[in-house]
Scaffold this active site. Structure first.
Site, short mmCIF file in Angstrom:
data_model
loop_
_atom_site.label_atom_id
_atom_site.label_comp_id
_atom_site.label_asym_id
_atom_site.label_seq_id
_atom_site.Cartn_x
_atom_site.Cartn_y
_atom_site.Cartn_z
N CYS A 175 -1.21 10.95 -11.20
CA CYS A 175 0.08 11.04 -10.37
C CYS A 175 -0.04 12.41 -9.52
CB CYS A 175 1.28 11.26 -11.40
SG CYS A 175 1.51 10.04 -12.45
N ASP B 239 -7.35 54.17 -6.32
CA ASP B 239 -6.93 55.36 -5.28
C ASP B 239 -6.38 56.33 -6.35
OD1 ASP B 239 -5.92 56.55 -3.07
OD2 ASP B 239 -3.98 56.08 -3.59
N ASP C 13 -4.21 51.82 1.62
CA ASP C 13 -4.98 51.31 0.67
C ASP C 13 -4.87 49.64 0.80
OD1 ASP C 13 -5.26 53.55 -1.27
OD2 ASP C 13 -3.37 53.50 -1.83
N ASP D 264 -1.35 52.28 -3.94
CA ASP D 264 -0.07 52.08 -3.60
C ASP D 264 0.47 52.42 -2.12
OD1 ASP D 264 -0.66 54.68 -3.47
OD2 ASP D 264 1.51 55.38 -4.50
#
Length: 722
Positions: free
Chosen positions: A19, A414, A619, A615
């Site tokens: 399906c 980082d 980055d 963050d």
């Protein structure tokens, strides 16, 4: 400019992987459709549609394919399903037919009269089994096949053979009839679909729990008093009064009061967090013991809770790469099964002359070969995995990210805000001319328009010393380098040692002091005068505290045989000092944002699957360049948009947790696919060779999809670090 829109359609009537293939084919044939993915477990289609194309055409295409769709959000399945009556009715009608088979091994020979068997089997076949005929007929009209067609053909053959034998031997004694086979198969399939539905509803518990966090009403200060308003009437800037034990209605900032806030269902943080004036709160979290007044900063679709729900729904509706292979197999599965059933019927009839047995064996082939389990194997595991991950503060953007994360070999971190708290402060300041206060005021002027943690530290230090900070004009940000501005008619710059070298600033007079500061793990920034001959004004040392969990996060990755790397724009001395404290051996320092992306590509070539954790805005390129990006929920929207996984608590240990749930989910997918394939590989030959009774085949088929979903639900026991 984006010229496409994404539309999610609820689809009704799908029963198996075939399906899924048919609905996808129908949607992709609609003019303007740039891509379409259909998920059996969530019963939704995600369609990428060119701007300007009519969405209603999608609904019409699905309808022509034999299914139902509508524009708008899918209603969430209720936690309790009361549609058990067809199963109960089928069982009540089928058990008398099955009773002779049960008591025969006990030496008791008894059976119902043929007319009684006919009366019991007919409502099961044509009332309870009507859904299979309807869906099977639609499949035939679309010149394809699905599970319903197999069930309809198989049970009709057993029922039809029984009616033929009943009529033929009406006056010559009762022949052996097979009504129990057709009735039992339909009842068992209905039971399997009901159990499957119950299990699937458990995989959506994460969404239901998140949606339940939204309070329906809130008290707002307006016109000098408090009024109670529905949630949709709240606007940004409203002052919301939140009493103890109430849910906070919107994202905002506390204006009055102190309290503790339970954010466990949003961030996974088990302990309440202390909040006071100026503190940020998230809509959906629970206020503790104090009455607070919150100024709404984000409402509706822009709130954190709405974005979390959207991410989880998107991940659960998406299709993992491994599922595409399954879909290609499923597309040809039903036609192949039909061919095998015909060959089984002809072979048994022509070779042995036992046409009754030929019909039964062909029925067993049709019944055993249901592709339900194939269609549910991957999406059920993905739904369970993303749901339990969200419960513990790990938001996985899509199924592809969940699948990729299991193979991560290297994690690049980082530094600032990821391994450190990001609560930077000015620790050292050395002025070239000895005028510390003047140098700090100039540095604060240049940094006043920047949101970077280092800039905030300088501005905060100037405020603390109540210095008169001059105005800055023409502020220019050099990504990864620093900030340049015009202050009092002089062109000033503040930034990294690398940038100072590029600008031709001589820093030798303070180099000895710089080395000492860097050995203490402080980040160095230089304030320089660029007008005329560039010259240094001051050396600034910014300190940032390590997150308490950073070393443990690196250790947990090491236990999983995953290498770690630090990427930072800081000097090598500072970076290596921080790396040594957390246990990271490989450091790439003094690199720009674009260099981070290049390093990620190099790591991919040398190590395989690579993840990036960050963050900040700087980055985002590296997060996008990595195979999978992990963004801290406390970071910027740009980072979260570029990443495949968002860690809501900003806890670096969640990186290992995300990789762990990915590995466990991928293991469940492989287990499910193995059993789904092996079930058919073993079952179809057994049925074709007459070694499988149709009733047993029906029971096995019904339990196959239930077992796949139940196996996926074992993921709900997962906890980070377990």
């Amino acid at each position: 400019m984006d010229t496409s829109i994404q539309i999610r359609l609820p689809i009704e009537g799908m029963t198996c992987a075939s399906c899924v293939a048919r609905v996808e084919k129908a949607l992709k044939a609609v003019p303007g459709v740039m891509g379409a993915e259909v998920n059996l477990a969530t019963e939704t289609a995600t369609v990428l549609l060119a701007a300007g194309a009519p969405p209603q055409a999608l609904v019409e295409a699905v309808h022509k394919a034999g299914y139902e769709a509508r524009l708008g959000p899918a209603p969430l399945a209720p936690a309790i399903d009361r549609s058990w009556w067809p199963v109960a009715a089928g069982a009540a009608l089928s058990l008398p037919l099955m009773l002779p088979m049960v008591i025969q091994p006990l030496g008791v020979t008894w059976s119902l009269p043929g007319w009684a068997q006919l009366l019991l089997a007919t409502p099961v076949q044509f009332v309870l089994g009507a859904r299979f005929y309807r869906a099977g007929w639609k499949a035939l009209l679309a010149r394809t096949g699905n599970m319903d067609l197999l069930i309809a053909l198989g049970t009709s053959a057993a029922y039809g053979l029984s009616v033929y034998l009943l009529v033929r031997h009406w006056e010559h004694g009762m022949a052996h009839l097979y009504f129990e086979a057709s009735a039992a198969v339909i009842t068992l399939v209905l039971l399997g679909k009901w159990l499957e539905g119950r299990a699937k509803r458990q995989t959506t518990e994460a969404i239901r729990a998140l949606q339940a966090l939204r309070p329906e009403r809130a008290r707002v200060r307006r016109g000098g008093g408090e009024v109670e308003l529905p949630l949709e009437s709240i606007v940004v800037g409203d002052a919301i009064v939140v009493r103890p034990a109430e849910r906070i209605a919107a994202d905002g900032e506390i204006l009055e009061g102190t309290t503790h806030v339970d954010e466990s269902l949003i961030t996974g943080e088990s302990l309440p967090v202390a909040k006071g004036p100026g503190g940020r709160v998230t809509g959906g979290s629970v206020n503790g013991e104090g009455l607070i007044v919150v100024r709404a900063t984000a409402v509706g679709a822009l709130s954190v809770l709405a974005r979390i729900i959207e991410l989880v729904e998107s991940a659960q509706a998406g299709k993992a790469p491994i599922q595409r292979l399954v879909d290609r197999v499923s597309a040809v599965f039903v036609p192949v099964v039909l061919a095998i059933a015909v060959l089984t019927f002809l072979a048994w009839g022509l070779v042995t002359g036992q046409w009754e047995q030929a019909v039964l064996n062909a029925v067993a082939v049709l019944v055993i070969a249901c592709p339900c389990a194939l269609g549910l194997a991957t999406p059920a595991a993905v739904m369970a995995g993303t749901g339990v991950a969200a419960k513990h503060g790990v938001l996985i953007k899509d199924a592809e990210a969940l699948e990729i994360a299991h193979g991560v070999r290297v994690v690049a971190f980082d530094k600032t805000g990821t391994l450190t708290l990001g609560r930077t402060m000015l620790v050292s300041l050395e002025a070239a001319n000895g005028d510390r206060a003047s140098a700090l005021a100039l540095a604060a002027a240049v940094q006043s328009g920047s949101e970077h943690p280092l800039a905030k530290a300088v501005v905060a230090a100037a405020k603390k010393e109540t210095l008169a900070v001059p105005a800055a004009q023409g502020v220019t940000v050099a990504a990864g380098r620093g900030v340049e501005a015009l202050v009092g008619g002089r062109r000033l710059a503040i930034g990294s040692s690398r940038w100072m070298r590029e600008l031709g600033v001589d820093t030798s007079s303070l180099d000895a002091r710089r080395a000492a500061i860097e050995r203490q793990g402080q980040t160095v920034s230089w304030l320089a005068h660029l007008s005329g001959t560039p010259r240094v004004i001051a050396l600034l040392g910014i300190g940032d505290e390590l997150k308490p969990e950073a070393a443990q996060a690196v250790a947990e990755l090491a236990r999983r045989h995953i290498e770690t790397v630090m990427l930072t724009g800081d000097s090598r001395i500072v970076a290596e000092a921080i790396a040594a404290r957390v246990g990271i051996r490989s450091v790439r320092a003094e690199i720009l944002p674009e260099d981070k992306a290049r390093v990620m590509r190099e790591l991919r070539q040398s190590h395989g699957v690579v993840a990036m954790v960050g963050d900040g805005i700087n980055d985002a390129p590296a997060l996008a360049a990595a195979d999978i990006g992990f963004a801290m929920g406390s970071g910027t929207d740009a980072a979260m948009h570029a990443a495949g996984v968002t860690l809501m608590r900003g806890d670096p240990r969640l990186v290992a947790a995300a990789i762990d749930i990915s590995r466990r989910t991928y293991a469940k997918i492989r287990q499910n696919l193995f059993w789904a394939f092996i079930y058919n590989v073993v079952g179809i030959p057994l049925a074709a060779f007459g070694l499988l009774n149709p009733v047993v085949a029906g029971a096995a088929m019904a339990l196959s999809s239930v077992s796949v979903v139940t196996n996926a639900l074992l993921l709900k026991r997962w906890k980070p670090g377990a």
